[in-house]
Design a protein around this motif. Structure first.
Motif, short mmCIF file in Angstrom:
data_model
loop_
_atom_site.label_atom_id
_atom_site.label_comp_id
_atom_site.label_asym_id
_atom_site.label_seq_id
_atom_site.Cartn_x
_atom_site.Cartn_y
_atom_site.Cartn_z
N UNK A 220 16.97 -17.02 7.83
CA UNK A 220 17.28 -15.62 7.73
C UNK A 220 15.68 -14.46 7.00
N UNK A 221 15.63 -13.44 7.85
CA UNK A 221 14.78 -12.76 7.43
C UNK A 221 14.92 -11.72 6.08
N UNK A 222 13.98 -11.24 5.76
CA UNK A 222 14.67 -10.27 4.26
C UNK A 222 14.25 -8.66 5.44
N UNK A 223 15.44 -8.11 5.22
CA UNK A 223 15.69 -7.37 5.73
C UNK A 223 15.03 -5.96 4.92
N UNK A 224 14.02 -5.00 5.43
CA UNK A 224 13.98 -3.71 4.35
C UNK A 224 14.59 -2.80 5.39
N UNK A 225 14.88 -2.06 3.48
CA UNK A 225 15.60 -0.52 5.09
C UNK A 225 14.49 0.41 3.31
N UNK A 226 14.33 2.31 4.46
CA UNK A 226 13.59 2.82 2.94
C UNK A 226 14.53 4.13 3.34
N UNK B 114 17.66 8.13 5.88
CA UNK B 114 17.46 7.16 7.05
C UNK B 114 16.13 7.38 7.16
N UNK B 115 15.17 6.62 6.79
CA UNK B 115 13.18 6.27 6.75
C UNK B 115 12.86 5.48 7.33
N UNK B 116 13.24 4.71 7.95
CA UNK B 116 12.95 3.58 8.79
C UNK B 116 13.11 2.15 8.43
N UNK B 117 13.19 0.93 8.41
CA UNK B 117 13.08 0.06 8.56
C UNK B 117 11.96 -1.62 8.75
N UNK B 118 12.44 -2.14 8.06
CA UNK B 118 11.68 -3.95 8.76
C UNK B 118 11.77 -5.14 8.22
N UNK B 119 11.73 -6.47 8.86
CA UNK B 119 11.47 -7.12 8.97
C UNK B 119 10.79 -8.16 7.96
N UNK B 120 10.66 -8.89 7.27
CA UNK B 120 9.77 -9.81 6.60
C UNK B 120 10.72 -11.08 6.42
N UNK B 121 9.28 -11.92 7.89
CA UNK B 121 10.19 -13.40 8.48
C UNK B 121 9.16 -14.16 7.51
N UNK B 122 10.70 -14.80 6.92
CA UNK B 122 10.52 -15.82 5.58
C UNK B 122 9.17 -16.74 6.25
N UNK B 123 8.89 -17.71 7.39
CA UNK B 123 9.28 -18.30 8.01
C UNK B 123 7.54 -18.66 8.55
N UNK B 124 7.44 -17.25 8.50
CA UNK B 124 5.80 -17.34 8.84
C UNK B 124 5.10 -17.61 7.01
N UNK B 125 5.93 -17.44 5.62
CA UNK B 125 4.78 -17.09 4.72
C UNK B 125 4.52 -18.44 4.51
N UNK B 126 3.44 -17.89 3.96
CA UNK B 126 2.38 -19.88 3.25
C UNK B 126 2.60 -19.45 1.67
N UNK B 127 3.18 -20.43 1.62
CA UNK B 127 3.86 -20.91 0.36
C UNK B 127 2.60 -21.94 -0.77
#
Length: 724
Positions: free
Chosen positions: A80-86, A97-110
Motif C-alpha cells: 500500500x503506497x503512502x498517499x501525500x496530499x497538500x 487542493x494543491x496537489x498530491x503524490x504517492x510514495x511507493x514503499x516497495x521501492x525504498x531501500x531499507x
C-alpha cells in the motif's frame, strides 16, 4: 531498492506488518497559488489505506514552506503506497487542493535514510505544475538487528536493564494492537491541535492620517486581521482618512507564546481589486496578560496609524473528550460548574455567561458520497466563532463518534451549528447535512435525534444525527449580555445578487407593511362608523385615555400586550413553523443558466452595479427582519427575551410613574454628552437594537425549527414525510 527481507526474517514476517517508517517532512518548492494575494497557506496530509496518519502544521503565506517535522508510522504492508496530499488552509471555508503524490514503499531501500522528492500533481489536470515536496525517509523492519540494537542500547543506558526487559515484554504483548494505538495517538494529536490556550480580545478603535487612494483625495478603508489560521475583516468606513471603526472581536490563542497578529489596511473599490494601504504586525508574546493595552501601531510601507485596545486572557472552558470522561457527568465537577454560574457570581466576569456540553453520539442513514456506496463522515461543531470537529469514520453511513465537546458560552442567544461532511481523498470535503440548534431551545440531558437539513437549513436532506446537549448559564449575565452588540462571524460569505432572494425580501417587507395598513384600516373604520358598536366603544376609550393620559401608560400598554399574548396567543407554541409556505427556497436554475450564457461585456456591467442590488437586497432584509423581530417579541417566540422585555417595561413604567420626565431626559442627555469624555475608546451601541438582534426573524425561526423524527421510519421515507 528492493524489498528483500533482512537476515533473520521470513518474507511472511515482513509482510505481517513489522515495519517502522520514519519520515521527515522538510520543505516544499514552488507550490500552487490558491489565495488572491498570490500566495497559499499550505499543510500536508499523509494517508495509508485511506486513513489519515499524519497532518503537518500550517505555514502561512508561503509557496516555499519549510516544515522540518518528523513522524514515525508502523505499517503492516509494503504493497500500500503512502498517499501525500497538500492543501491550502482557508479558515471557515473548505480547504483548497494543491496537489498530491504517492510514495511507493516497495521501492525504498531499507535501513538507511534516503532523500525523496515528490512531484505534486492534480489527477484532473496532470499536465499542471504544482511544485515539489522534499522528504527524508527511513524504512526499517521493526525487529531488525540494526533497529533493535540501536533502540535497546539507548534505552538500557537511559533506564537500566530491568526496565528494558519489562518494556520488551509489554511491546510483544501489545504488538497486535499497534494499528489501533496509532489511530488513538493520531486522534489525540488532532484533539490537541483544535484546542486554544487563551483568548485575545481586540477593539479596533480608529485610523489616523491614512494614505489617500481615491482621486478625491480620500479612501474607503477597512482592516483585515490574521492570527494563525484565523481571519477577521472590519466594516468599511467610506470617504475618510481618519476612520472610526469602533469594533470589538475575539481571536483564539493556539500557541503558548501568543503568536504574531498581522494587520493590513485596504481601500474598498467597487468593481475592481481593492487597493493596499499599509500593514503592521503585533507580537502578542510581548504583551502582559489579564490587562488591556492601548496601542497606536504605525503602518509599514505607508503613512498613518491604527489604534487598538488588546487584552490577553486565559483559556475559556473548551475541551474534547471521550464519553468515559464527560465533565458534567462527574457530580463534583458539575457542582463546581453550577457554583461558578450561580446567582452569587452574577456580576463577576460578565463575558463568561455559561457552558455548553455536546455529546456527539452517532449518525444514521447518511447520504452516499463515494463511488463505493459509502461515505467517510466527520462532524464539525460551531458556536459563533468557536469551531471543533470529530475524527473521521471511514466507509460508513452509520458512524459512531462518541465524543464530548465543551464550549464556553458568551451569548446565550447563540446557535449551535452541527455539520456533517464527507472527507474526500482528492478534493475538499463534501457537505452531507447540517442542523442549527439555539441554546435556549435545549433540554438538558435529553438525547435526541436531529434530522439533517441542507446548507440553507430550509429543507431536509438524508440522515439523522444523535446529540445530547447540556447548557448551564447565569440568567443575570445572559440578560445583561443581551443589550450589548452580538459577536460577528470572522468570515462570512460575500453577499450575492439573487433575483429570488430579492423577491423574497420584498415580500417580507410587503407583509410587514400590509399589517400596518390593516391596523390603519381598522382605525379608519372606527372613524367611518362602519360598525356603530365598535365606533362607540372606541370613542369612549379615546376620551378616557386622552383625559387621563400619563407618559408611564406607554410602556404599561406594551406590557399589557405582552401579558395578553402570553395567556391568549396560541401562535407562541411554535405556530410559526408553518411559515415555510411563505418562502420560496428552490434555486433558480433558469437564472443561473441565463447568467452563464450572457456575453462577458454585459457581465462586466452587471458586476459594476451589483453592489447597488446587494444594498437594496440587504436593506429589504433588515427592514423585514426588524418588523418580524418586534412581532416575535410580543408573540413569545423566545420566552427568555419576552420575559426580559416584561422586566424592562415594568422598570420603565415604574420610573415614569415616580420620576418627572424632565429629570429622566436630563439624565439621558448628561450620559450621552459625557460618554466620550468618560471613556474615549468606548464602542457605541444601541441597547434596543442589540436586544432585537437576538430575537429571530421569521426566516431564522424556520431555519431553527426542529424536524420531527419518527423512529419507525426509514431515512428515505422520513425525508419524504418532512417534505410533504
Amino acid at each position: 531498492m528492493g524489498t528483500s527481507c533482512p537476515s533473520g526474517f521470513s518474507s511472511d514476517q515482513a509482510r505481517s506488518g513489522m515495519y517502522k517508517l520514519e519520515i521527515e517532512l522538510k520543505r516544499g518548492h514552488n507550490l500552487a497559488v490558491r489565495d488572491r494575494g498570490g500566495t497559499s497557506d499550505p499543510y500536508v496530509k499523509f494517508k495509508l489505506a485511506g486513513k489519515e496518519v499524519f497532518r503537518s502544521k500550517i505555514i502561512h503565506k508561503n509557496l516555499n514552506p519549510v516544515w522540518d517535522e518528523k513522524t514515525t508510522l508502523i505499517i503492516d504492508s509494503l504493497n500500500e503506497p503512502l498517499y501525500v496530499k497538500v492543501f491550502d488552509y482557508d479558515f471557515g471555508l473548505q480547504d483548497d487542493f494543491m496537489g498530491s503524490a504517492f510514495l511507493y514503499l516497495e521501492s525504498l531501500e531499507q535501513q538507511r535514510t534516503i532523500p525523496v522528492t515528490l512531484v505534486l500533481k492534480d489527477p484532473q489536470y496532470p499536465d499542471q505544475d504544482l511544485g515539489t515536496l522534499e522528504l527524508a525517509v527511513n524504512l526499517t523492519p521493526k525487529d531488525s538487528p540494526i533497529e533493535e540494537r540501536r533502540d535497546s542500547t539507548m534505552e538500557v543506558k537511559k533506564y537500566g536493564l530491568k526496565h528494558y526487559v519489562h518494556k520488551t515484554m509489554l511491546l510483544r504483548r501489545s504488538w497486535k494492537r499497534s494499528t489501533k494505538q496509532q489511530s488513538i495517538r493520531l486522534s489525540e494529536l488532532h484533539r490537541k491541535a483544535q484546542l486554544w490556550r487563551g483568548i485575545v480580545s481586540i477593539a479596533l478603535i480608529e485610523g489616523r492620517n491614512l494614505m489617500p487612494m481615491d482621486p478625491n483625495g480620500l479612501s474607503d478603508p477597512y482592516v483585515k486581521f490574521r492570527l494563525g489560521p484565523q481571519k477577521y475583516k472590519s466594516k468599511t468606513v467610506p470617504k475618510t482618512l481618519s476612520p472610526q471603526w469602533r469594533e470589538q472581536f475575539d481571536l483564539h490563542l493556539y500557541e503558548e507564546t501568543g503568536g504574531v497578529l498581522e494587520i493590513t489596511v485596504w481601500d474598498k473599490d467597487t468593481g475592481r481589486r481593492d487597493d493596499f494601504i499599509g500593514r503592521c504586525q503585533l507580537d502578542l508574546s510581548t504583551l502582559a496578560k489579564e490587562q488591556t493595552h492601548h496601542l497606536e501601531l504605525p503602518l509599514e510601507e505607508s503613512q498613518g496609524f491604527v489604534v487598538l485596545l488588546v487584552t490577553l486572557t486565559a483559556s475559556a472552558a473548551v475541551s474534547i473528550a471521550d464519553l468515559s470522561v464527560t465533565p458534567l457527568d462527574d457530580p463534583q465537577e458539575r457542582r463546581e460548574i453550577l457554583q461558578r454560574y450561580g446567582v452569587t457570581k452574577s456580576f463577576f466576569n460578565l463575558k463568561d455567561v455559561g457552558i455548553v456540553q455536546v455529546k456527539v453520539m452517532r449518525a444514521e442513514g447518511l447520504m452516499v458520497a463515494d463511488v463505493t456506496g459509502k461515505s467517510d463522515p466527520f462532524c464539525v461543531l460551531e458556536l459563533n466563532n468557536d469551531r471543533l470537529q470529530t475524527h473521521t469514520v471511514y466507509k460508513n453511513l452509520n458512524p459512531e463518534w462518541n465524543k464530548v465537546f465543551t464550549f464556553n458560552v458568551k451569548d446565550i442567544h447563540s446557535v449551535l451549528e452541527v455539520t456533517v461532511f464527507d472527507e474526500d481523498r482528492d478534493r475538499s470535503a463534501d457537505f452531507l447535512g447540517k442542523v442549527a440548534i439555539p441554546l435556549l431551545n435545549v433540554r438538558n440531558g435529553e438525547q435526541k435525534g436531529y434530522l439533517l437539513k441542507n446548507k440553507e437549513l430550509t429543507a431536509p436532506t438524508k440522515g439523522c444525527i444523535y446529540l445530547e446537549i447540556d447548557v448551564i448559564y447565569n440568567a443575570v449575565k445572559a440578560a445583561l449580555r443581551t443589550v450589548v452588540p452580538a459577536e460577528q462571524k470572522y468570515i462570512e460569505e460575500e453577499p450575492k445578487v439573487s433575483k429570488q432572494l430579492l423577491q423574497q425580501n420584498f415580500n417580507r417587507v410587503k407583509r410587514c407593511i400590509m399589517v400596518l395598513i390593516s391596523w390603519g384600516s381598522f382605525i379608519n373604520s372606527c372613524f367611518e362608523w362602519e360598525s356603530a358598536q365598535r365606533s362607540i366603544v372606541s370613542f369612549v376609550l379615546f376620551v378616557v385615555v386622552v383625559w387621563n393620559f400619563e407618559l408611564y401608560m406607554l410602556p404599561l400598554a406594551l406590557l399589557l400586550l405582552l401579558v395578553w399574548n402570553y395567556f391568549f396567543c396560541s401562535s407562541r407554541d411554535g405556530a410559526d413553523v408553518s411559515m415555510d409556505g411563505m418562502f420560496e427556497w428552490e434555486v433558480d436554475e433558469d437564472d443561473k443558466e441565463e447568467k452563464d450564457s450572457e456575453p462577458k461585456g454585459f457581465m462586466d456591467k452587471l458586476y459594476a452595479i451589483q453592489d447597488v442590488f446587494i444594498s437594496v437586497q440587504n436593506a429589504l432584509d433588515e427592514v423585514a427582519s426588524f418588523g418580524e423581530r418586534v412581532k416575535n417579541t410580543f408573540n413569545w417566540t423566545v420566552p427568555f427575551l419576552s420575559w426580559l422585555a416584561i422586566t424592562a417595561l415594568c422598570l420603565a413604567t415604574f420610573l415614569l410613574y415616580l420620576i418627572p420626565l424632565r429629570y429622566l431626559v436630563l439624565a439621558w442627555g448628561v450620559n450621552k454628552f459625557t460618554k466620550k469624555l468618560r471613556d474615549p475608546y468606548m464602542i457605541d451601541n444601541n441597547e434596543l437594537l442589540d436586544f432585537l438582534s437576538r430575537v429571530p426573524s421569521d426566516v431564522q425561526v424556520m431555519q431553527y425549527h426542529e424536524l420531527k423524527v419518527d423512529p419507525g421510519q426509514s431515512p428515505s421515507k422520513r425525508r419524504r414525510t418532512n417534505l410533504s
